[in-house]
Write a protein that holds these residues in place. Structure first.
Motif, PDB file in Angstrom:
ATOM      1  N   ALA A  38     -48.497  78.515  89.418  1.00  8.70           N
ATOM      2  CA  ALA A  38     -49.024  78.981  88.135  1.00  8.70           C
ATOM      3  C   ALA A  38     -50.470  79.474  88.269  1.00  8.70           C
ATOM      4  O   ALA A  38     -50.834  80.514  87.713  1.00  8.70           O
ATOM      5  N   ILE A  39     -51.279  78.740  89.013  1.00  7.75           N
ATOM      6  CA  ILE A  39     -52.673  79.154  89.210  1.00  7.75           C
ATOM      7  C   ILE A  39     -52.725  80.473  89.982  1.00  7.75           C
ATOM      8  O   ILE A  39     -53.476  81.383  89.616  1.00  7.75           O
ATOM      9  N   SER A  40     -51.913  80.594  91.031  1.00 11.53           N
ATOM     10  CA  SER A  40     -51.933  81.837  91.820  1.00 11.53           C
ATOM     11  C   SER A  40     -51.469  83.024  90.987  1.00 11.53           C
ATOM     12  O   SER A  40     -52.035  84.111  91.078  1.00 11.53           O
ATOM     13  N   PHE A  41     -50.462  82.814  90.154  1.00 15.18           N
ATOM     14  CA  PHE A  41     -49.980  83.901  89.296  1.00 15.18           C
ATOM     15  C   PHE A  41     -51.058  84.311  88.304  1.00 15.18           C
ATOM     16  O   PHE A  41     -51.322  85.502  88.110  1.00 15.18           O
ATOM     17  N   ARG A  56     -55.675  98.429  99.545  1.00 17.32           N
ATOM     18  CA  ARG A  56     -54.222  98.269  99.682  1.00 17.32           C
ATOM     19  C   ARG A  56     -53.827  96.871 100.174  1.00 17.32           C
ATOM     20  O   ARG A  56     -52.917  96.259  99.611  1.00 17.32           O
ATOM     21  N   PRO A  57     -54.499  96.320 101.213  1.00 17.13           N
ATOM     22  CA  PRO A  57     -54.122  94.976 101.651  1.00 17.13           C
ATOM     23  C   PRO A  57     -54.316  93.908 100.556  1.00 17.13           C
ATOM     24  O   PRO A  57     -53.473  93.032 100.398  1.00 17.13           O
ATOM     25  N   LEU A  58     -55.404  94.003  99.808  1.00 15.86           N
ATOM     26  CA  LEU A  58     -55.630  93.037  98.733  1.00 15.86           C
ATOM     27  C   LEU A  58     -54.593  93.206  97.628  1.00 15.86           C
ATOM     28  O   LEU A  58     -54.081  92.224  97.091  1.00 15.86           O
ATOM     29  N   PHE A  59     -54.253  94.455  97.309  1.00  9.61           N
ATOM     30  CA  PHE A  59     -53.233  94.733  96.304  1.00  9.61           C
ATOM     31  C   PHE A  59     -51.891  94.114  96.712  1.00  9.61           C
ATOM     32  O   PHE A  59     -51.230  93.441  95.914  1.00  9.61           O
ATOM     33  N   ILE A  60     -51.492  94.332  97.951  1.00  9.61           N
ATOM     34  CA  ILE A  60     -50.228  93.772  98.445  1.00  9.61           C
ATOM     35  C   ILE A  60     -50.279  92.245  98.441  1.00  9.61           C
ATOM     36  O   ILE A  60     -49.315  91.582  98.050  1.00  9.61           O
ATOM     37  N   LEU A  63     -49.812  90.886  94.966  1.00 11.46           N
ATOM     38  CA  LEU A  63     -48.420  90.993  94.526  1.00 11.46           C
ATOM     39  C   LEU A  63     -47.530  89.969  95.231  1.00 11.46           C
ATOM     40  O   LEU A  63     -46.631  89.392  94.624  1.00 11.46           O
ATOM     41  N   ALA A  64     -47.772  89.763  96.519  1.00 13.30           N
ATOM     42  CA  ALA A  64     -46.864  88.944  97.327  1.00 13.30           C
ATOM     43  C   ALA A  64     -47.146  87.448  97.227  1.00 13.30           C
ATOM     44  O   ALA A  64     -46.197  86.645  97.214  1.00 13.30           O
ATOM     45  N   ALA A  65     -48.402  87.043  97.176  1.00 15.58           N
ATOM     46  CA  ALA A  65     -48.738  85.615  97.243  1.00 15.58           C
ATOM     47  C   ALA A  65     -48.069  84.786  96.142  1.00 15.58           C
ATOM     48  O   ALA A  65     -47.435  83.768  96.447  1.00 15.58           O
ATOM     49  N   PRO A  66     -48.164  85.184  94.862  1.00 16.04           N
ATOM     50  CA  PRO A  66     -47.489  84.362  93.839  1.00 16.04           C
ATOM     51  C   PRO A  66     -45.975  84.304  94.029  1.00 16.04           C
ATOM     52  O   PRO A  66     -45.355  83.266  93.784  1.00 16.04           O
TER      53      PRO A  66
END
Length: 146
Positions: A38-41, A56-60, A63-66
């Motif tokens: 929930a915190i990561s989202f 781009r790496p931060l954007f990906i 999106l991916a981590a949560p």
């Protein structure tokens, strides 16, 4: 025989934890992964809304981590369900069924509002009531069977 004899184990409150030490550990692991997810989202959602010019790496990553943490949460919940006793499994699956039914009712109402031309709530606005209903159903099940 009295229910209050000195040889009986004291009845624990329904909101305490259920089952063996392993069940409690699995339950707490699931709860901790829910919190981290929930915190990561929330953080990723906030950063994506506020910063439109991300690398781009931060954007990906945002999106991916949560999503990856969510998958970990699902595995933690699955392990909890597989290793817990039958009563706790029944309480959990009954609560999940109630939450699914609530989601379906809210989602169809959401769609009807949009079809009628009204401003419908955001999809994520359905998440909070469903989680609250799921939690309430778990509490009710624990109270009912314990």
């Amino acid at each position: 025989m009295s229910n209050n004899s000195s040889t009986d184990e004291p009845r624990q409150p329904f909101f305490y934890s259920f089952g063996s030490a392993k069940d409690r550990r699995n339950q707490y692991t699931f709860m901790a992964t829910c919190l981290v997810w929930a915190i990561s989202f929330t953080m990723a959602n906030s950063l994506l809304r506020e910063h439109t010019e991300l690398t781009r790496p931060l954007f990906i990553f945002l999106l991916a981590a949560p999503s990856l943490l969510g998958i970990g949460t699902l595995f933690a919940y699955r392990r909890f369900l597989q290793q817990t006793d039958e009563l706790q499994r029944k309480i959990q699956t009954d609560a999940a069924g109630v939450a699914l039914a609530a989601y379906l009712l809210l989602a169809t109402g959401h769609t009807l509002l949009e079809s009628a031309g009204h401003q419908a709530p955001q999809t994520m606005d359905l998440f909070t009531p469903v989680v609250l209903i799921w939690s309430a159903a778990q509490i009710y099940g624990a109270w009912r069977y314990r």
